[in-house]
Design a protein around this motif. Sequence first.
Motif, PDB file in Angstrom:
ATOM      1  N   ILE A 182       2.313  -2.843   9.687  1.00 24.86           N
ATOM      2  CA  ILE A 182       1.818  -2.086   8.527  1.00 24.86           C
ATOM      3  C   ILE A 182       2.420  -2.639   7.242  1.00 24.86           C
ATOM      4  N   GLN A 183       3.701  -2.953   7.293  1.00 21.31           N
ATOM      5  CA  GLN A 183       4.358  -3.553   6.129  1.00 21.31           C
ATOM      6  C   GLN A 183       3.681  -4.857   5.732  1.00 21.31           C
ATOM      7  N   ALA A 184       3.386  -5.708   6.716  1.00 20.09           N
ATOM      8  CA  ALA A 184       2.737  -6.991   6.435  1.00 20.09           C
ATOM      9  C   ALA A 184       1.327  -6.792   5.897  1.00 20.09           C
ATOM     10  N   SER A 185       0.586  -5.865   6.491  1.00 22.68           N
ATOM     11  CA  SER A 185      -0.788  -5.613   6.041  1.00 22.68           C
ATOM     12  C   SER A 185      -0.811  -5.091   4.607  1.00 22.68           C
ATOM     13  N   MET A 186       0.091  -4.188   4.283  1.00 16.57           N
ATOM     14  CA  MET A 186       0.150  -3.650   2.928  1.00 16.57           C
ATOM     15  C   MET A 186       0.551  -4.719   1.932  1.00 16.57           C
ATOM     16  N   GLN A 187       1.458  -5.593   2.330  1.00 16.74           N
ATOM     17  CA  GLN A 187       1.862  -6.672   1.441  1.00 16.74           C
ATOM     18  C   GLN A 187       0.682  -7.588   1.134  1.00 16.74           C
ATOM     19  N   VAL A 188      -0.047  -7.971   2.166  1.00 20.18           N
ATOM     20  CA  VAL A 188      -1.209  -8.834   1.976  1.00 20.18           C
ATOM     21  C   VAL A 188      -2.258  -8.129   1.115  1.00 20.18           C
ATOM     22  N   ALA A 189      -2.510  -6.857   1.403  1.00 23.37           N
ATOM     23  CA  ALA A 189      -3.541  -6.119   0.669  1.00 23.37           C
ATOM     24  C   ALA A 189      -3.177  -5.973  -0.805  1.00 23.37           C
ATOM     25  N   VAL A 190      -1.948  -5.596  -1.096  1.00 20.03           N
ATOM     26  CA  VAL A 190      -1.542  -5.364  -2.484  1.00 20.03           C
ATOM     27  C   VAL A 190      -1.572  -6.663  -3.283  1.00 20.03           C
ATOM     28  N   VAL A 191      -1.016  -7.738  -2.724  1.00 22.08           N
ATOM     29  CA  VAL A 191      -0.977  -9.007  -3.453  1.00 22.08           C
ATOM     30  C   VAL A 191      -2.378  -9.556  -3.672  1.00 22.08           C
ATOM     31  N   SER A 192      -3.217  -9.508  -2.638  1.00 19.95           N
ATOM     32  CA  SER A 192      -4.567 -10.062  -2.763  1.00 19.95           C
ATOM     33  C   SER A 192      -5.417  -9.253  -3.743  1.00 19.95           C
ATOM     34  N   VAL A 193      -5.321  -7.932  -3.686  1.00 22.57           N
ATOM     35  CA  VAL A 193      -6.095  -7.098  -4.616  1.00 22.57           C
ATOM     36  C   VAL A 193      -5.570  -7.247  -6.040  1.00 22.57           C
ATOM     37  N   LEU A 194      -4.259  -7.385  -6.195  1.00 25.25           N
ATOM     38  CA  LEU A 194      -3.695  -7.616  -7.525  1.00 25.25           C
ATOM     39  C   LEU A 194      -4.231  -8.921  -8.105  1.00 25.25           C
ATOM     40  N   PHE A 195      -4.314  -9.952  -7.282  1.00 34.02           N
ATOM     41  CA  PHE A 195      -4.896 -11.222  -7.720  1.00 34.02           C
ATOM     42  C   PHE A 195      -6.351 -11.021  -8.141  1.00 34.02           C
ATOM     43  N   ALA A 196      -7.113 -10.290  -7.318  1.00 37.10           N
ATOM     44  CA  ALA A 196      -8.521 -10.050  -7.626  1.00 37.10           C
ATOM     45  C   ALA A 196      -8.678  -9.250  -8.909  1.00 37.10           C
ATOM     46  N   SER A 255     -10.911  -1.313  -2.659  1.00 40.91           N
ATOM     47  CA  SER A 255     -10.672  -2.715  -2.286  1.00 40.91           C
ATOM     48  C   SER A 255      -9.421  -2.862  -1.430  1.00 40.91           C
ATOM     49  N   LEU A 256      -8.413  -2.020  -1.660  1.00 38.55           N
ATOM     50  CA  LEU A 256      -7.222  -2.054  -0.811  1.00 38.55           C
ATOM     51  C   LEU A 256      -7.576  -1.733   0.634  1.00 38.55           C
ATOM     52  N   ALA A 257      -8.481  -0.782   0.818  1.00 36.59           N
ATOM     53  CA  ALA A 257      -8.915  -0.438   2.171  1.00 36.59           C
ATOM     54  C   ALA A 257      -9.608  -1.617   2.838  1.00 36.59           C
ATOM     55  N   PHE A 258     -10.530  -2.233   2.123  1.00 34.56           N
ATOM     56  CA  PHE A 258     -11.267  -3.349   2.707  1.00 34.56           C
ATOM     57  C   PHE A 258     -10.381  -4.587   2.866  1.00 34.56           C
ATOM     58  N   ALA A 259      -9.371  -4.728   2.013  1.00 35.05           N
ATOM     59  CA  ALA A 259      -8.448  -5.859   2.157  1.00 35.05           C
ATOM     60  C   ALA A 259      -7.650  -5.738   3.453  1.00 35.05           C
ATOM     61  N   ILE A 260      -7.253  -4.504   3.796  1.00 36.25           N
ATOM     62  CA  ILE A 260      -6.536  -4.293   5.061  1.00 36.25           C
ATOM     63  C   ILE A 260      -7.442  -4.625   6.239  1.00 36.25           C
ATOM     64  N   LEU A 261      -8.701  -4.221   6.164  1.00 35.19           N
ATOM     65  CA  LEU A 261      -9.657  -4.561   7.223  1.00 35.19           C
ATOM     66  C   LEU A 261      -9.852  -6.065   7.322  1.00 35.19           C
ATOM     67  N   SER A 262      -9.941  -6.737   6.190  1.00 36.47           N
ATOM     68  CA  SER A 262     -10.133  -8.188   6.187  1.00 36.47           C
ATOM     69  C   SER A 262      -8.932  -8.900   6.788  1.00 36.47           C
ATOM     70  N   GLU A 263      -7.731  -8.445   6.427  1.00 44.60           N
ATOM     71  CA  GLU A 263      -6.529  -9.058   6.992  1.00 44.60           C
ATOM     72  C   GLU A 263      -6.474  -8.862   8.497  1.00 44.60           C
ATOM     73  N   ALA A 264      -6.829  -7.663   8.956  1.00 41.93           N
ATOM     74  CA  ALA A 264      -6.830  -7.390  10.392  1.00 41.93           C
ATOM     75  C   ALA A 264      -7.857  -8.267  11.105  1.00 41.93           C
ATOM     76  N   ALA A 265      -9.022  -8.462  10.484  1.00 41.09           N
ATOM     77  CA  ALA A 265     -10.059  -9.298  11.094  1.00 41.09           C
ATOM     78  C   ALA A 265      -9.611 -10.757  11.175  1.00 41.09           C
ATOM     79  N   LEU A 266      -9.015 -11.268  10.102  1.00 40.98           N
ATOM     80  CA  LEU A 266      -8.540 -12.655  10.111  1.00 40.98           C
ATOM     81  C   LEU A 266      -7.425 -12.846  11.141  1.00 40.98           C
TER      82      LEU A 266
END
Length: 296
Positions: free
Chosen positions: A86-100, A214-225
């Motif tokens: 969960i920590q890793a997923s949130m990190q990926v989601a927050v950084v990627s959405v912040l970039f977007a 977008s944070l929700a979908f970013a978590i889904l995208s990270e899980a899919a990848l």
Amino acid sequence: MTEPDVDETQTGRVGSLRLLLRNPVTAVSATVLVVVLVVAVGATWIAPYGINDVDVPNALRGPSGAHWFGTDELGRDVLSRVLVAIQASMQVAVVSVLFAVLVGVTVGVVAGYRGGWLDTVFMRIVDVMFAFPVLLLALAIVAVLGPGVTTTMLAIGVVYTPIFARVARASTLGVRVEPFVQVSRTMGTGHRYILVRHVLPNIAGPLIVQTSLSLAFAILSEAALSFLGLGIQPPEPSLGRMIFDSQGFVTLAWWMAVFPGAAIFVIVLAFNLVGDGLRDVLDPKQRTMAEVRRKQ
């Protein structure tokens, strides 16, 4: 639309927060996100076991007092791995959405404010990016740059940038024709000041809602990848990778798939419900309907 003063803005924010928290679904969802945030910050200290502590004699043990979420095929504690994942997923989601947000809002605001050929060029690039499905484009980027946390963040950030660009542009087109913006232009105020002082505050509402979704979908995208082996790489745990690894043990150890899947479901649902609540509060039409429903 007239630009509100500071007192009116603060009063409106307090009223919006109260209206948001009066919605029980939104309040519960916000509480869940607070818990998720605490887990994301302190997962390393909260986890009862090491994420890679192998204990083969205790492999595939069901949930118990010693291992609340059971153990996997190597005897590793599933609860500890879910918390760190969960920590890793949130990190990926927050950084990627912040970039977007940074790139997309910049492109959208500049295109909507300046108009002309600049608007045409930017929006045609956005349209080209929209022509590709989100996950397919993310897969292509990761396949070219190679799997890993950094490339996952970059890929997810790139594919969600056009969404923020469109939202920011559409809102800017409505704000730039308002009297207070026209007056500022007439007085010779610099474009940068107008964008920062007048435009951005008045388009913040739709952007906040889009960020939550977008944070929700970013978590889904990270899980899919990660499920496809292109996201976070072992031995670091990932919710998607844990579900992939559990495929061969579904009938023997259901908990290996259920708990990571439940974590994804709860977090994504909470983000979506909070986004819906924010939309009801920040959109004037939706807010009026919400206040009417509350009074009834």
